[in-house]
Design a protein around this motif. Structure first.
Motif, mmCIF file in Angstrom:
data_model
loop_
_atom_site.group_PDB
_atom_site.id
_atom_site.type_symbol
_atom_site.label_atom_id
_atom_site.label_comp_id
_atom_site.label_asym_id
_atom_site.label_seq_id
_atom_site.Cartn_x
_atom_site.Cartn_y
_atom_site.Cartn_z
ATOM 1 N N PHE B 228 37.507 47.772 38.045
ATOM 2 C CA PHE B 228 36.683 46.579 38.273
ATOM 3 C C PHE B 228 37.389 45.365 37.735
ATOM 4 O O PHE B 228 37.887 45.362 36.612
ATOM 5 N N ILE B 229 37.450 44.335 38.540
ATOM 6 C CA ILE B 229 37.980 43.061 38.068
ATOM 7 C C ILE B 229 36.835 42.060 38.124
ATOM 8 O O ILE B 229 36.187 41.886 39.157
ATOM 9 N N GLU B 230 36.603 41.424 36.989
ATOM 10 C CA GLU B 230 35.550 40.423 36.969
ATOM 11 C C GLU B 230 36.111 39.108 36.531
ATOM 12 O O GLU B 230 36.923 39.030 35.628
ATOM 13 N N GLY B 256 28.911 31.803 40.293
ATOM 14 C CA GLY B 256 30.126 31.626 39.520
ATOM 15 C C GLY B 256 30.762 32.884 38.983
ATOM 16 O O GLY B 256 31.846 32.835 38.413
ATOM 17 N N LEU B 257 30.122 34.037 39.148
ATOM 18 C CA LEU B 257 30.686 35.276 38.607
ATOM 19 C C LEU B 257 30.944 36.246 39.749
ATOM 20 O O LEU B 257 30.051 36.616 40.477
ATOM 21 N N ILE B 258 32.170 36.653 39.877
ATOM 22 C CA ILE B 258 32.528 37.566 40.959
ATOM 23 C C ILE B 258 33.016 38.875 40.371
ATOM 24 O O ILE B 258 33.690 38.895 39.333
ATOM 25 N N SER B 259 32.698 39.931 41.073
ATOM 26 C CA SER B 259 33.167 41.238 40.620
ATOM 27 C C SER B 259 33.830 41.942 41.797
ATOM 28 O O SER B 259 33.290 41.967 42.888
ATOM 29 N N LEU B 260 35.016 42.469 41.551
ATOM 30 C CA LEU B 260 35.722 43.171 42.609
ATOM 31 C C LEU B 260 35.886 44.625 42.221
ATOM 32 O O LEU B 260 36.283 44.947 41.113
ATOM 33 N N GLN B 261 35.584 45.503 43.139
ATOM 34 C CA GLN B 261 35.770 46.927 42.874
ATOM 35 C C GLN B 261 36.891 47.416 43.792
ATOM 36 O O GLN B 261 36.796 47.335 45.006
ATOM 37 N N THR B 262 37.917 47.933 43.206
ATOM 38 C CA THR B 262 39.092 48.259 44.026
ATOM 39 C C THR B 262 39.756 49.542 43.576
ATOM 40 O O THR B 262 39.677 49.936 42.407
ATOM 41 N N ALA B 284 38.728 31.949 35.867
ATOM 42 C CA ALA B 284 38.672 31.997 34.400
ATOM 43 C C ALA B 284 38.070 33.311 33.952
ATOM 44 O O ALA B 284 37.401 33.997 34.714
ATOM 45 N N ASN B 285 38.279 33.644 32.712
ATOM 46 C CA ASN B 285 37.644 34.808 32.069
ATOM 47 C C ASN B 285 37.801 36.073 32.888
ATOM 48 O O ASN B 285 36.844 36.779 33.171
ATOM 49 N N MET B 286 39.004 36.381 33.273
ATOM 50 C CA MET B 286 39.188 37.581 34.091
ATOM 51 C C MET B 286 39.274 38.807 33.194
ATOM 52 O O MET B 286 39.967 38.813 32.182
#
Lengths: 399, 307, 356
Positions: B228-230, B256-262, B284-286
């Motif tokens: 997960f990348i947030e 403003g907050l995205i979450s990627l599942q890869t 920001a804030n990854m």
């Protein structure tokens, strides 16, 4: 058994610690007892009231003629004197014939209740009396009484003054030789139903207050505790344990009975010590009625609880039921003649029978209902209440 | 954690009118384990719990507990069960000691009240009226009441909801102590951390059915390939986001907050960086993390634990 | 203006849905009227008594009969033998027994009817005085003409009770509006929710007052209507003074409710205290029992009860009792003054956060 007893103990503790329930359970019945006794203690005794009276003497005495008007005045004046240490019956103001303006004033004072009664001896009174005594066809001599509308003291004064005037009547007749006091009818009085002692109002009232206390406890406290307990999840915490609903109800019932016992003892103590009540509950029949009453209203409380979904609804039902049942149960005033619809309510009310039975067994009243009814009707109520409650009451209802 | 099964539920079912709340579920709870029931609101979790706590009747199904079969939890079973209810009160005008005393009397055998008071750190409040207790103190009292009969099976229904972190940790310690003592715990919670840390076995429910069973590790293993990348971004439109052409599941958490599942971490990061340059969007804030229970839950039910 | 309208509607709905308030202010008075109307009618007036007469063989019934018939308000019949009469008295089928032998008259009472016997004793006295004359063939020298002065023309006791009950329902409405409704809003933190908005506290109070006034007006008028129709009572209502007083007393009793709410720490106890106080006041204010029969110190105590004065005024404005008009305005002024004086207290009560 220990769970049942602990439940009873918890029930007692909680009721006594919570100011509100303590008030309604204990303080209010005692307060009511005190108030009603104080208010009614004077009833039936000689009224120690003094009435404010004005007398207008419009008759002018003739020389050498008998002054009957004077007799009237004299009688009233006498009644305005204190007798021994008792206050006088009247505070009397006498106005002479020519006081016309005062007449308007005094009538106004009467109208406003500042005076209890006005007596007017009209002009020509003496002549009217004489002519009536002379020939029996002549009309009687008028004398006027004025009272203040709607005021109880004026009504009472009226009754007293009528008696006095009746006495004057006889006195005048006696003077005229028309009435022989010696041959007067002899009057005696007898009372039915006195045992050895006369009972005062407190002895009549106490059983009623005691029953009322049990009634309101059952009507309000029982559904209140159960419904609010269920609503707030207090009961839920019990049902996840091995405690069964029947044991819970048993413990609750025992606690309730103990509280009623405390209530009863305090009422009796207060009545005996402060008001001189002489009834004794220390015998089988009264004790049976007391226990029966507690159980009837406990069951009734369960019935009420089973009719409502929330605590507030239960209290609303209790309030609607409270007043009619209490006042139509002959607790404070003996029920004599009632119109039919109310009579039906009264006949169905367990309080009516319990009050009758309890008072009779204590000797402060004569039974109106057969003794079987005084046990039977309350028992029937217990059965009906329990049946309905058992069918409808869901203590375990998880929200 | 032993192999003995303390409670086995088979084809348990309950309906309310037309609604099926519990749809023939089956599971087993081993002795001395912490078994957690997870599910969003309306999943049938609460109803299941109430049936197992003995305050609701199932329509059908079998319950086997303490080696005995029973259609529903009976009084004898309740003697060995302790329940911490999520909602419920004690009589406000009883003292703490009196409450424990009273509830203890409902069981054939109960622990001494003073001992329980010590174990829940309420000894100094023994004579205080319930109405004077704080939220945390009331919760501890409730736990004390649940443990007064020294139960073999304990239900903890949302034991730490609304408590501060310190209080929560206290409760966790109590739970650990209980399992060390050989007690079996059935837990429900909204806190992922709690579920992950405490549970030996998890059962996820939704729409009245069980949709996943296993240990926390086994469950997260279902997402083992995923990373997960947030990160946070300022205002970004759907079209812009769509231009982030990666082989990944995109989820916009909140504004403003995205979450990627890869499954392919490096490739995704690469594309993400290009995208941010091309769209002139600052990231920001990854954070990059492994899947957790929350993600599993979301993947299974489409909802979050805490909703 | 919108806020005010919504508040009014909300308050109206809340009141109508709260069964307890509805019962105490509307149903209560009606129920009381119906029950007490039938129960207490022998208080204060010598109402229809039932007499039983037992004659000795040589007694002359005619003389006694004429006397009894002349009294009015009495039903009587003969009994035979003495046991039957005694039993009837015991069972309360007969209120007063008479044994008449021509030269001797004996009155027989049921000893347990302590509260009613004084009325029967009066009847006995009336019988005696007429009988004595009639027995000797003499007729009264005096013709007593009685006139009742003032409005209400000898209003009977129950006619006086009804305005008293109306005043009680006004008291309940006013007291419970604050020490009940508002206090429970405070306890449930509802007030805080309102107060963090621009809502003005006075708007809320106004809405509460208006709803209560509407309720009081409807319930008092309904009760009067029932009393007039069902019991055929007669009232002569001075509408101007009636309306003014209803407004003043409702507001004044709301002020009193504020005092109660301030005195108790816990808001839920406020309504219980209000119930207790109003019940006690009810007994001591001469609403059901004429004040004159109470011991002197209780009579003085009743002068301190607002309910006593409210009852007097209600009797005045419904035309059954007289009072100096000046007294009416003084009492009215007192209630208005109470409302104004306590308004700041009330406003502060609304605005202060609930303490634990």
């Amino acid at each position: 058994m220990k769970d049942v007893l602990r439940l009873a103990g918890a029930q007692i503790r909680v009721t006594l610690r919570e100011r509100v329930s303590l008030f309604w359970f204990l303080v209010f019945p005692l307060l009511l007892l005190t108030l009603l006794t104080l208010i009614f203690s004077g009833l039936g005794e000689d009224p120690r009231m003094t009435f404010d009276i004005a007398l207008f003497q419009q008759s002018v005495p003739q020389a050498e003629a008998p002054d009957f008007a004077g007799i009237v005045e004299h009688v009233f004046t006498d009644a305005s004197k204190p007798v021994g240490d008792r206050p006088p019956l009247f505070r009397l103001t006498i106005h002479a014939a020519d006081a016309v303006s005062r007449y308007e004033e005094e009538m106004e004072r009467l109208r406003l209740g500042r005076l209890d009664l006005v007596v007017v001896v009209p002009a020509g009174f003496n002549d009217a009396v004489l002519s009536h005594l002379g020939g029996s066809d002549e009309a009687a001599a008028p004398i006027e009484i004025y009272t203040s509308a709607g005021r109880a003291s004026s009504t009472m004064a009226h009754d007293v003054v009528r008696q006095i005037l009746a006495g004057v009547d006889r006195e005048i007749l006696a003077i005229a030789g028309r009435f022989n006091r010696e041959a007067a009818v002899s009057i005696t009085r007898r009372e039915i139903g006195t045992g050895t002692e006369a009972f005062s109002y407190i002895d009549f009232l106490l059983p009623g207050i005691v029953l009322m206390g049990f009634f309101t406890a059952g009507l309000f406290s029982v559904p209140g505790t159960i419904l609010f307990g269920r609503e707030q999840g207090i009961l839920k915490r019990y049902w996840v344990t091995p405690l069964s609903t029947s044991r819970f109800l048993l413990g609750f019932g025992i606690g309730h009975m103990a509280l009623c016992g405390v209530q009863f003892s305090l009422a009796w103590l207060l009545a005996a010590v402060a008001f001189g009540a002489r009834v004794s509950f220390f015998s089988l029949l009264p004790a049976l009625y007391l226990v029966l009453a507690i159980v009837v209203f406990l069951a009734f409380g369960f019935l009420i609880a089973s009719l409502a979904k929330t605590g507030n609804a239960g209290m609303a039902i209790a309030n609607i039921v409270n007043m009619p049942m209490m006042f139509l149960g002959g607790l404070f005033f003996p029920i004599s003649d009632l119109p039919l619809p109310l009579k039906i309510l009264m006949m169905g009310n367990p309080l009516t029978y319990l009050a009758d039975g309890l008072r009779t067994s204590l000797g402060v009243d004569v039974a109106v209902f057969p003794i079987l009814a005084t046990f039977g009707v309350p028992l029937a109520w217990i059965l009906v209440s329990v049946a309905v409650a058992a069918h409808r009451l869901r203590l375990e209802e998880a929200t | 954690m032993s192999d003995t099964i303390l409670m086995r539920v088979t084809e348990l079912a309950k309906r309310y009118g037309d609604t099926v709340a519990v749809d023939r579920i089956s599971f087993a709870v081993a002795e001395a384990e912490v078994f957690t029931l997870l599910g969003p609101n309306g999943a049938g979790k609460t109803t299941t719990l109430e049936i197992l706590e003995g305050i609701r009747r199932p329509d059908s199904g079998a319950i086997e507990v303490f080696g005995r079969q029973m259609p529903r939890i009976d009084r004898a079973a309740k003697q060995r069960i302790g329940v911490l209810l999520q909602e419920g009160n004690f009589e406000p005008y009883l003292k703490v000691r009196e409450v424990l005393h009273l509830i203890g009397s409902f069981f054939p055998v109960a622990r001494p009240v003073n001992e329980v008071l010590e174990s829940i750190s309420l000894a100094n409040k023994a004579n205080a009226l319930v109405k004077t207790l704080s939220g945390g103190q009331k919760q501890r009292l409730a736990i004390g009441a649940a443990l007064i009969n020294n139960p073999d099976l304990v239900f903890l229904d949302e034991p730490t909801t609304g408590l501060d972190p310190q209080a929560r940790r206290n409760i966790w310690e109590i739970v650990s102590a209980l399992t060390r003592a050989g007690k079996t715990i059935i837990l429900t919670t909204h806190y992922m951390e709690e579920a992950e840390t405490l549970s030996d076995a998890i059962c996820v429910m939704d729409h009245g059915k069980i949709i996943a069973k296993g240990s926390p590790r086994e469950l997260t293993a279902s997402l083992a390939q995923e990373t997960f990348i947030e990160f946070a971004v300022p205002e970004v439109s759907e079209q812009q986001l769509a231009r982030l052409a990666c082989e990944c599941e995109t989820l916009r958490e909140q504004a403003g907050l995205i979450s990627l599942q890869t499954e392919d971490l490096i490739d995704t990061i690469d594309r993400l960086l290009s995208w941010s340059r091309e769209e002139a969007v600052s990231i920001a804030n990854m954070t990059v993390r492994q899947p957790n229970l929350e993600d599993v839950f979301l993947a299974l039910t489409g909802r979050r634990l805490r909703e | 203006m919108n806020a005010l309208r919504s508040l009014l509607l909300a308050e109206a709905r809340i009141f109508l849905r709260d069964r307890m308030s509805l019962i105490f202010t509307a149903l209560f008075p009606l129920l009381f009227i119906v029950i007490f109307g039938s129960l207490m009618s022998d208080f204060g007036s010598s109402g229809g008594a039932r007499l039983g007469v037992l004659l000795s063989p040589d007694a002359d019934l005619e003389v006694l009969g004429t006397v009894l018939d002349s009294l009015g308000n009495i039903e009587w019949r003969t009994f035979e033998p003495l046991d039957a009469l005694d039993t009837a008295i015991e069972k309360r089928q007969i209120d007063l027994g008479i044994q008449w032998s021509g030269a001797r008259i004996e009155f027989i009472y049921n000893a347990h009817r302590t509260q009613e016997n004084y009325a029967y004793e009066e009847i006995a006295r009336a019988i005696v005085s007429r009988l004595e004359l009639a027995a000797q063939g003499a007729s009264s020298v005096l013709a007593v003409k009685h006139e009742s002065v003032g409005s209400g023309s000898e209003a009977d006791w129950f006619t006086l009770v009804v305005p008293g009950i109306l005043s009680f329902s006004i008291l309940s409405a006013g007291l419970f509006a604050i020490a009940g409704h508002l206090s429970s809003m405070k306890e449930r933190r509802l007030l805080s929710r309102y107060l963090v908005t621009p809502m003005r506290p006075s708007a809320l109070l106004f809405a509460i007052a208006v709803v209560r006034l509407a309720v009081v007006f409807s319930s008092t008028l309904l009760t009067l209507a029932v009393a007039m129709l069902m019991f055929r009572l007669h009232y002569d209502i001075d509408w101007f003074r009636y309306i003014l007083f209803i407004i003043a007393s409702t507001l004044g009793t709301m002020g009193l409710g504020t005092v109660i709410a301030r005195v108790v720490r816990q808001a839920s106890s406020a309504s219980n205290l209000a119930s207790a106080i109003s019940l006690v006041m009810m007994f001591v204010s001469g609403i059901y029992f004429p004040i004159e029969i109470m011991p002197a110190f209780l009579q003085k105590l009743s002068l301190a009860m607002p309910l006593r004065h409210m009852a007097d005024v209600m009797r005045y404005v419904t035309g059954v009792m007289d009072m100096p008009d000046r007294d009416y305005w003084i009492i009215l002024g007192a209630f208005v003054g109470l409302a104004f004086a306590l308004f700041p207290l009330l406003a502060r009560y609304v605005v202060t956060a609930e303490k634990h």
